[in-house]
Write a protein that holds these residues in place. Structure first.
Motif, mmCIF file in Angstrom:
data_model
loop_
_atom_site.group_PDB
_atom_site.id
_atom_site.type_symbol
_atom_site.label_atom_id
_atom_site.label_comp_id
_atom_site.label_asym_id
_atom_site.label_seq_id
_atom_site.Cartn_x
_atom_site.Cartn_y
_atom_site.Cartn_z
ATOM 1 N N ASP A 179 38.403 46.293 28.622
ATOM 2 C CA ASP A 179 38.413 47.753 28.759
ATOM 3 C C ASP A 179 37.122 48.403 28.265
ATOM 4 O O ASP A 179 37.134 49.480 27.674
ATOM 5 C CB ASP A 179 39.616 48.373 28.023
ATOM 6 C CG ASP A 179 40.929 47.991 28.669
ATOM 7 O OD1 ASP A 179 40.975 47.903 29.922
ATOM 8 O OD2 ASP A 179 41.921 47.781 27.947
ATOM 9 N N CYS A 180 36.027 47.734 28.494
ATOM 10 C CA CYS A 180 34.708 48.246 28.110
ATOM 11 C C CYS A 180 34.135 49.048 29.277
ATOM 12 O O CYS A 180 34.121 48.568 30.403
ATOM 13 C CB CYS A 180 33.784 47.077 27.754
ATOM 14 S SG CYS A 180 32.102 47.578 27.365
ATOM 15 N N ALA A 237 29.821 38.972 33.343
ATOM 16 C CA ALA A 237 29.739 40.048 32.349
ATOM 17 C C ALA A 237 30.626 41.231 32.746
ATOM 18 O O ALA A 237 31.336 41.794 31.902
ATOM 19 C CB ALA A 237 28.288 40.506 32.192
ATOM 20 N N VAL A 238 30.621 41.597 34.019
ATOM 21 C CA VAL A 238 31.442 42.716 34.489
ATOM 22 C C VAL A 238 32.927 42.378 34.360
ATOM 23 O O VAL A 238 33.734 43.215 33.935
ATOM 24 C CB VAL A 238 31.084 43.075 35.945
ATOM 25 C CG1 VAL A 238 32.115 44.003 36.562
ATOM 26 C CG2 VAL A 238 29.704 43.705 36.009
ATOM 27 N N THR A 239 33.302 41.157 34.701
ATOM 28 C CA THR A 239 34.704 40.746 34.595
ATOM 29 C C THR A 239 35.174 40.784 33.148
ATOM 30 O O THR A 239 36.247 41.322 32.841
ATOM 31 C CB THR A 239 34.896 39.336 35.183
ATOM 32 O OG1 THR A 239 34.507 39.359 36.560
ATOM 33 C CG2 THR A 239 36.332 38.870 35.065
ATOM 34 N N VAL A 240 34.383 40.235 32.238
ATOM 35 C CA VAL A 240 34.752 40.236 30.818
ATOM 36 C C VAL A 240 34.825 41.669 30.287
ATOM 37 O O VAL A 240 35.763 42.021 29.575
ATOM 38 C CB VAL A 240 33.763 39.380 29.991
ATOM 39 C CG1 VAL A 240 33.998 39.554 28.497
ATOM 40 C CG2 VAL A 240 33.880 37.916 30.387
#
Length: 72
Positions: free
Chosen positions: A69-70, A61-64
């Motif tokens: 750019d979230c 989730a962090v990588t995506v």
């Protein structure tokens, strides 16, 4: 920040509210009936039984989010 207007939490009908302290799911408030459905999907994907650990799921989730750019 979302590119669409999100409702104030007080504008979301009581039956459609979920525990969303970070307001990640609030963007679904434009169609508030989808909030509980999205939340249930999130809970299943992140906490349900499966081959990935909770840590691995969070890492994905962090990588995506980073690639998109979230800020979450």
């Amino acid at each position: 920040m979302a590119f669409i207007d999100v409702p104030d939490p007080s504008e979301i009908p009581e039956q459609d509210r979920v525990a969303d302290d970070d307001n990640i799911i609030r963007v679904h408030g434009v169609h508030s009936r989808t909030i509980p459905l999205h939340y249930d999907l999130y809970r299943e994907l992140m906490y349900g039984a499966g081959p990935l650990s909770r840590t691995q799921r969070e890492m994905i989730a962090v990588t995506v989010s980073g690639l998109n750019d979230c800020h979450y």
